[in-house]
Structure formats: C-alpha cells, structure tokens
Design an enzyme around this catalytic site. Sequence first.
Site, PDB file in Angstrom:
ATOM      1  CG  ASP A 124      25.682  13.074 -13.191  1.00  0.00           C
ATOM      2  OD1 ASP A 124      24.650  13.979 -13.164  1.00  0.00           O
ATOM      3  OD2 ASP A 124      25.834  12.556 -14.295  1.00  0.00           O
TER       4      ASP A 124
ATOM      5  CG  HIS B 262      18.475  12.951 -20.365  1.00  0.00           C
ATOM      6  ND1 HIS B 262      18.718  11.679 -20.256  1.00  0.00           N
ATOM      7  CD2 HIS B 262      19.287  13.836 -19.636  1.00  0.00           C
ATOM      8  CE1 HIS B 262      19.690  11.506 -19.488  1.00  0.00           C
ATOM      9  NE2 HIS B 262      20.169  12.611 -19.309  1.00  0.00           N
TER      10      HIS B 262
ATOM     11  CG  HIS C  79      22.899   6.964 -16.128  1.00  0.00           C
ATOM     12  ND1 HIS C  79      21.660   6.893 -17.168  1.00  0.00           N
ATOM     13  CD2 HIS C  79      23.456   8.288 -16.293  1.00  0.00           C
ATOM     14  CE1 HIS C  79      21.980   8.109 -17.831  1.00  0.00           C
ATOM     15  NE2 HIS C  79      22.941   8.967 -17.350  1.00  0.00           N
TER      16      HIS C  79
ATOM     17  CG  HIS D   1      21.118  16.281 -21.835  1.00  0.00           C
ATOM     18  ND1 HIS D   1      20.490  16.742 -20.422  1.00  0.00           N
ATOM     19  CD2 HIS D   1      22.172  15.468 -20.859  1.00  0.00           C
ATOM     20  CE1 HIS D   1      20.967  16.817 -19.542  1.00  0.00           C
ATOM     21  NE2 HIS D   1      22.076  15.803 -19.477  1.00  0.00           N
TER      22      HIS D   1
ATOM     23  CD  GLU E  85      26.121  15.117 -19.365  1.00  0.00           C
ATOM     24  OE1 GLU E  85      26.206  14.191 -18.473  1.00  0.00           O
ATOM     25  OE2 GLU E  85      24.931  15.408 -19.779  1.00  0.00           O
TER      26      GLU E  85
ATOM     27  CE1 TYR F 260      32.431   8.646 -16.834  1.00  0.00           C
ATOM     28  CE2 TYR F 260      32.344   8.959 -19.406  1.00  0.00           C
ATOM     29  CZ  TYR F 260      32.169   9.386 -18.197  1.00  0.00           C
ATOM     30  OH  TYR F 260      31.166  10.458 -18.192  1.00  0.00           O
TER      31      TYR F 260
ATOM     32  CG  HIS G 115      28.531   9.999 -22.153  1.00  0.00           C
ATOM     33  ND1 HIS G 115      28.674  11.378 -22.359  1.00  0.00           N
ATOM     34  CD2 HIS G 115      29.419   9.708 -21.096  1.00  0.00           C
ATOM     35  CE1 HIS G 115      29.724  11.845 -21.165  1.00  0.00           C
ATOM     36  NE2 HIS G 115      30.083  10.906 -20.639  1.00  0.00           N
TER      37      HIS G 115
ATOM     38  NE  ARG H 274      28.520  12.299 -15.923  1.00  0.00           N
ATOM     39  CZ  ARG H 274      28.422  10.849 -15.519  1.00  0.00           C
ATOM     40  NH1 ARG H 274      29.128  10.037 -16.437  1.00  0.00           N
ATOM     41  NH2 ARG H 274      27.751  10.654 -14.644  1.00  0.00           N
TER      42      ARG H 274
ATOM     43  CG  ASP I  40      -0.399  -0.018   2.455  1.00  0.00           C
ATOM     44  OD1 ASP I  40       1.139  -0.170   2.474  1.00  0.00           O
ATOM     45  OD2 ASP I  40      -0.794   0.008   3.511  1.00  0.00           O
TER      46      ASP I  40
ATOM     47  CD  GLU J  97      25.755  16.686 -16.454  1.00  0.00           C
ATOM     48  OE1 GLU J  97      25.811  15.845 -15.624  1.00  0.00           O
ATOM     49  OE2 GLU J  97      25.048  16.778 -17.203  1.00  0.00           O
TER      50      GLU J  97
ATOM     51  CG  ASP K  93      22.454  16.582 -15.308  1.00  0.00           C
ATOM     52  OD1 ASP K  93      23.204  16.064 -14.745  1.00  0.00           O
ATOM     53  OD2 ASP K  93      22.278  16.102 -16.610  1.00  0.00           O
TER      54      ASP K  93
HETATM   55  N1  GLY Z   1      22.522  12.693 -14.850  1.00  0.00           N
HETATM   56  C1  GLY Z   1      22.304  12.504 -16.154  1.00  0.00           C
HETATM   57  C2  GLY Z   1      23.076  12.891 -17.236  1.00  0.00           C
HETATM   58  O1  GLY Z   1      23.948  13.571 -17.052  1.00  0.00           O
HETATM   59  O2  GLY Z   1      22.704  12.828 -18.297  1.00  0.00           O
HETATM   60 MN    MN Z   2      24.510  14.381 -15.316  1.00  0.00          MN
HETATM   61 MN    MN Z   3      23.628  15.459 -18.078  1.00  0.00          MN
END
Ligand code: GLY
Ligand code: MN
Ligand code: MN
Length: 490
Positions: free
Chosen positions: A311, A405, A294, A398, A422, A426, A394, A443, A64, A445, A322
């Site tokens: 991140d 996103h 992720h 975005h 970003e 890696y 990647h 990374r 529940d 960003e 982000d």
């Molecule tokens: N935090 C997800 C990305 O950087 O796209």
């Molecule tokens: Mn991110």
């Molecule tokens: Mn991002």
Amino acid sequence: MNLKYIIVCSYLLWGNFAISQVHLPTDYLSAQFHRERREAFRKLMPINSVAIFFSNPVQNRSNDVDYIFHQDPNLYYLTGYKEPNGILVLFSEPQQVDDKEVDEVLFVQDRDPKMEQWTGYRLGAASAEEKLGLQLAFTNKEFLIDKIDFSNYTKILLSKPNGAYTDNMSDGADSYDLFAYFLSKVNSITSIPKSQSNPDIPQPESSDVIIDSELLREMVARLREIKTEEEMQLMRKAIKIAAIAQREVMKAMHPDMSETEIQGIHEYIYKKYGSEAVGYPSIVGAGANGCVLHYIENNKTRVGNDLVLMDIGAEYHGYSADVTRTIPANGRFTAAQRTIYNLVLKAQNAAIAESVVGNDFSDLENASRSIINQGLMELGIIKEEEDGRLFYPHSVGHYLGLDVHDVSLKGKFKPNMVITVEPGIYIPEGSDCDPKWHGIAVRIEDDIHITEKGPVNLSVDAPRTVEEIEAEMKQSSVLNQLILPDLKTN
Ligand code: GLY
Ligand code: MN
Ligand code: MN
C-alpha cells in the site's frame, strides 16, 4: 579586499544562482491557480473577517537533524509557499496595510545568505510578491510589530497548526514566536512562557471577536475536495507513478526478497519519475503482516511464498497517490489466496461502480460490505453477517489530494472529486475459522476520479485481476540483473 577576490566571489555567487535556477520541474501549480483559490476562499469569508494560516512546524528528528519539512497543505494550496515560519493573512474586504490597500498579506522568512549556505535558497518577501503573485509580502519579523490589528475584525478564522511549535532559540521570528505573538494579541495575553510548547487555542476575552477554526476547516474543505484541471494533472501523475511502480515490482518480485527491498523498488521508481516523497509511510506486509492495516516496519527479511500487501503512494508536487496491490511473492496464487482475492476484487468492482455523482461513501460501504459478508459466510469464515467487520475492519475509502486522507465535507460525490476505493479481508493467525485461511491478508486499492460520465480509475496501470497479476509476474525485470556484492563487514 582586492579586486581579484571580489571577481572570484561574484563569479561563485553568480554560478550558484545559475545552477539553482536550471533543470527544475516546470509543472508546479501556477501563481494564477493559487490566486484563484485565494479569491474563491475570500468569497466564502463572512463580512469583516480575517483568516490566518501558519506554516507547519519544523519537527526535530534528533539532536541537530530535523525531519524533512512538509508545508501545511492549506497554506501551500493558497500560496505555493513551501518554507517554514510563514504566515498567510486573508481579509474579507480590502484593508489598508502600510500605504497599500490589499486583501492579502504573506509573511515569509527573510533572506539570509549564511543560513542559505547551509539549508538552501529562501524566497524572501520581494520574490514572494513577484513569483507567488501575492499582493503584499513582508518578512515574518514584521508580523511581530503589529502589522495586522486583529481587534478590527468580528471573526478570526484560524487554520489550526498541525502539531506543536518548538522554539528555535536562534530565530526570533520562527513559527513558535509568530504563533505565540498571535495568541498574545488575540487573547490579550502579554506573553506566552517559552517553555510552553503546546499552547491551547484560546477564545479571546472580548466577546466581540470570535476565533473560528471549524468554519475555516469547512471552507477549505469545500474548495479542496473539488480538484481543478491543474490539480488533476498532478494527481494523475502521482497516481500513474505509483501504479507503474506496482507493475514493475510485480516483474521484479521473488520469494527471496525482503519487505525492505520491495519498499525500496517502489520508492526508487517514484524518484526516477521525479516524485519528491511518499504521501504516507510505505506499507509492505508479507503474509500475516498484511493484517496490520498500517504496518510500516517492513522488516521481514524474506517474503517466501506469502501474499505481499503493498500500500504505497507517490507524492508529486504535494499531491498523494494511494494504491494497494496484493500479490503472491512466487508469482502464483494458491487456491485459498485466489478465493479471498477474488472476493475482495468483486467487492471493489461493486464499490467502484457506485462511485458516481450523487452517491456518497455509504453506497460504496453497502455495496462492498454486503459482498464480503456474504462471501465470508459462504466460505464458512463467519457465521453471522455482523462478524464481517472482524475481517473487513476499515472503511471502504476516503478522499485523496494534498493529504492522503484528504479534507472534505463528507457529502454527496461531485464531479472532480478523487477518492480511493479499498476494501480488504484480513484473517490473522489463530482466527476462529479453518486454518487454511490463516495469515491471508488482501487489500485492493484504486484511486477513482468522479466525473459526470462515471468513475475513472486513475490507477489502471497497476494490474488488478488474478490473471493480469500472474501474467505480469512472468515478465522479467532488469532489476533482477542488479547483482550486488555480499555485505562482508568484518
Ligand atoms: N494508505 C492508507 C490508506 O489506504 O488509507
Ligand atoms: Mn492505502
Ligand atoms: Mn487509502
């Protein structure tokens, strides 16, 4: 019922009402903002069309307990309505609905004192008109009695629900019922089996009426990708909160911390500033955990002397930040860590410089990828340029907004778009290169406001260069004075 009882009850009800109306945030998007967005949307609608937006599904966690409800961003953008089981209908031209001529109708959950005692205040139809400024609002039960005749239109623009609805058997007008009713109307289906929790979106049998979700997606993207000043204020706030949290974590971080604790410090600071949620699950990965793009387990119990990739994005009134920073847990980059970090930073700086009106993401991709590929070749980590994708797998960024996103037309950059930049490198354990690079994941960003005057970095409060990060990590944090007792449970 005696008089004393009535007086006490009235006092309690009045008291609850009073408590619920004070000390609330005052910087929500205004009714005028939402009204202007609906007007802008209507201007894009084809002649004789109707658009329909449903509340997001309520997702069950277990038994529940449900997951915290998150409104469908399109419905929120156009109305500010934050409850489940709602429907927005917009008409391209004014229509007669009951005895009123309107070009919009909102259907909302009915007031229900019993339910509100358990799950909180509901707006109800009267307040939806008054507080949200909708021309006409009904309870959602009234959607089920043919308030709207969908056969009158040549085009039905359907905002596709995010996920499947499941039937709450104790609510005869939950989103499951509303959506099934809508489908039965437009598809000439008289009933949808209750067991069918994931009905496909149909094309109606009549060739006169077309359901178009793709056109609606494009129309909404055209609006949402450009932020108004009111939206920018919320975005600046969300991003500043995330950046300040990165800075505070830099001060507090030490090798004995766990990934979970680091996540907790970020999220505590978000709450301290009034951020209601995270825009996506927080990513805190030490060492090779950072190679999982992720990674959300965040369960390493000691980060040691590794780099920690964080991140994380505060969400403020629906708008997500982000921001990623990668820092050495012990406060000093090793030579190898610094080399990879500076390569990513150089690529990021080049991509940020390309974040100008008239460019698009391919310009940022080219700028960042050529620097990283070249750098990885010089370091002997790759032998061919094409292998760069192994370690930078990647895209460079975005759009950012109500979704992390965010929706967009994926075209050229225009003023008042907000994007992330970003790049990352890696190098998983066992990679085909000198082991000194193994387990390094970086990374960086930042969230960039595209303006006529060039890119504006909205996340500058988070230190970014090696020197800035090492200097920040030398600062002391009050959080280190929080000494808690050992957890002895037996
Ligand atoms: N935090 C997800 C990305 O950087 O796209
Ligand atoms: Mn991110
Ligand atoms: Mn991002």
